[in-house]
Design a protein around this motif. Sequence first.
Motif, mmCIF file in Angstrom:
data_model
loop_
_atom_site.group_PDB
_atom_site.id
_atom_site.type_symbol
_atom_site.label_atom_id
_atom_site.label_comp_id
_atom_site.label_asym_id
_atom_site.label_seq_id
_atom_site.Cartn_x
_atom_site.Cartn_y
_atom_site.Cartn_z
ATOM 1 N N ALA A 191 -18.713 -15.334 -15.072
ATOM 2 C CA ALA A 191 -18.981 -16.770 -15.181
ATOM 3 C C ALA A 191 -20.427 -17.052 -14.804
ATOM 4 C CB ALA A 191 -18.045 -17.557 -14.261
ATOM 5 N N THR A 192 -20.864 -18.267 -15.078
ATOM 6 C CA THR A 192 -22.102 -18.812 -14.540
ATOM 7 C C THR A 192 -21.709 -19.857 -13.504
ATOM 8 O OG1 THR A 192 -23.216 -18.481 -16.656
ATOM 9 C CG2 THR A 192 -24.268 -19.966 -15.085
ATOM 10 N N PHE B 38 -18.162 -23.770 -12.404
ATOM 11 C CA PHE B 38 -18.057 -22.430 -12.976
ATOM 12 C C PHE B 38 -17.816 -22.577 -14.477
ATOM 13 C CE2 PHE B 38 -16.370 -22.425 -8.717
ATOM 14 C CZ PHE B 38 -16.722 -21.212 -8.133
ATOM 15 N N THR B 39 -18.480 -21.773 -15.287
ATOM 16 C CA THR B 39 -18.130 -21.666 -16.704
ATOM 17 C C THR B 39 -17.863 -20.199 -17.001
ATOM 18 O OG1 THR B 39 -19.416 -23.589 -17.421
ATOM 19 C CG2 THR B 39 -18.892 -21.939 -19.088
ATOM 20 N N SER B 40 -16.627 -19.895 -17.368
ATOM 21 C CA SER B 40 -16.274 -18.519 -17.705
ATOM 22 C C SER B 40 -17.060 -18.075 -18.936
ATOM 23 C CB SER B 40 -14.772 -18.401 -17.979
ATOM 24 O OG SER B 40 -14.022 -18.770 -16.843
ATOM 25 N N ALA B 41 -17.542 -16.836 -18.910
ATOM 26 C CA ALA B 41 -18.342 -16.316 -20.018
ATOM 27 C C ALA B 41 -17.449 -15.857 -21.159
ATOM 28 C CB ALA B 41 -19.214 -15.165 -19.529
ATOM 29 N N HIS C 45 -12.380 -13.759 -20.666
ATOM 30 C CA HIS C 45 -12.523 -15.132 -20.162
ATOM 31 C C HIS C 45 -11.171 -15.787 -19.886
ATOM 32 C CE1 HIS C 45 -11.444 -17.278 -23.940
ATOM 33 N NE2 HIS C 45 -11.954 -16.209 -24.532
ATOM 34 N N THR D 113 -10.858 -17.216 -16.189
ATOM 35 C CA THR D 113 -10.639 -18.644 -15.938
ATOM 36 C C THR D 113 -9.405 -18.847 -15.069
ATOM 37 O OG1 THR D 113 -11.642 -19.194 -18.066
ATOM 38 C CG2 THR D 113 -10.272 -20.880 -17.046
ATOM 39 N N VAL E 18 -13.747 -25.540 -12.815
ATOM 40 C CA VAL E 18 -13.799 -24.295 -13.583
ATOM 41 C C VAL E 18 -13.649 -24.649 -15.055
ATOM 42 C CG1 VAL E 18 -12.791 -22.026 -13.985
ATOM 43 C CG2 VAL E 18 -12.814 -22.988 -11.669
ATOM 44 N N ALA F 257 -14.370 -21.232 -21.270
ATOM 45 C CA ALA F 257 -15.497 -20.568 -21.907
ATOM 46 C C ALA F 257 -16.006 -21.392 -23.083
ATOM 47 C CB ALA F 257 -15.086 -19.178 -22.377
ATOM 48 N N GLY G 88 -22.623 -14.823 -18.968
ATOM 49 C CA GLY G 88 -22.432 -15.192 -17.575
ATOM 50 C C GLY G 88 -23.670 -15.044 -16.718
#
Length: 447
Positions: free
Chosen positions: A113-114, A128-131, A143, A147, A162, A165, A176
């Motif tokens: 994630a980022t 959070f953003t799942s890659a 992802h 997530t 969260v 993606a 990510g």
Amino acid sequence: MLGAREFNFDGLVGPSHNYAGLSFGNVASFNNVRSASNPRQAALQGLAKMRALAQRGFAQALLPPQARPNFRMLRAIGFSGTDADVVAQAWRDAPVILACAYSAAPMWTANAATVSPSADTLDGRVHFTSANLNNKLHRSEEHRQATRTLRAIFADQERFVVHDALPPTPAFGDEGAANHTRLAREHGSAGVEFFVYGRVEFDPSAPFPKKYPARQTLEASQAIARLHGLNPAQVVFAQQNPAVIDQGVFHNDVIAVGNGNVLFYHEQAFADEQETLAALRVAMENVDAGLTAIRVDSADVPVADAVASYLFNSQLLSKPDGKMALVVPHECHENPAVARYLGQLTASGGPVDELVEFDLRQSMRNGGGPACLRLRVVLTDEEARAMHQGVIMTEALYARLVPWVEKHYRDRIEPKDLADPQLAIECMAALEDLETILGLPGLYDLS
């Protein structure tokens, strides 16, 4: 944001750890294709690193492995019957796809994630953003569980968000935190979020690598900055040097690493070094901080040596005395140019005054070093108390995980072993026990 600390969430290596050489562009992964792996040793090496850093007082936690083989993917592409039938059919008709389904690549949680801390976001929550990792089949479904796992650990929606993606299309290729770092005066203060991309989807005139794929797009990085509600004055986008991608630098964290107000980077890291540094300096001024740039010249460490040793795929950790420790793999000591440079670095009187070395050879042989193994999450004391406590590395958790690994993990996996239906049973049994150890019932959909 007082009392904030950076937690490093290391990936717990999964029981299917093997060398299938699935990651085109990752030199180490390709060099060790079809050799025998040692999942037990890999997991114990990772746990030893986590424990040692926790004992030093660094905030350390873990992200659990994902369920393997990925029966959902195998059934979606036409393999059917019992689990044993699915494995047998895939081994007979598509052994490379079976290897993708067995990949233990989620151990490299820098790709999970980022993350943007609450000090940087418009709504004051950790985002959070799942890659989507859509550049490689064996990673493109990670992802889903990433997530699910992040939402289980960071369940308090008043403090954490969260995101799903990004759309799984090449225009939004997202790898990510391997292409993202955060620079700030200190962890708890407002910071600069630094996104590095490999290509621009909608500008064919932009430079791009000729040999290996550029996995991160500018469009993906921009989308994440919007989703996280970041102040544009505190965001910098920079293009990775296409020439170093073609030398095996598949992610920015193989050629640069940042921490606090320090950016440690190779002179060939960025497409436009001076423009990148100028943009970072302006953004750092916007958060009342200066930038300390540590530039490594090609004359001192050629790109080939940086890739072979994973010098930049290291961790920069802030110590209580204000200095920083650089966590490096053992391979840095074995490379003469890199070892010589590191000796000069720590003796220079600059911010990095200590080396911490670990044997991560099982991970390194598959193309991931210390930085690949961890996801950085800055949390206030209140946020740290709100997350699930069962994943924080303690002596008690370490004491439970070591015998768990020794019970469930094989000490050798060769490519032909992926055809063994018993391996799938062993992997599932391991995760069932792990849910209990971590206090996360229902973490996996094992139905």
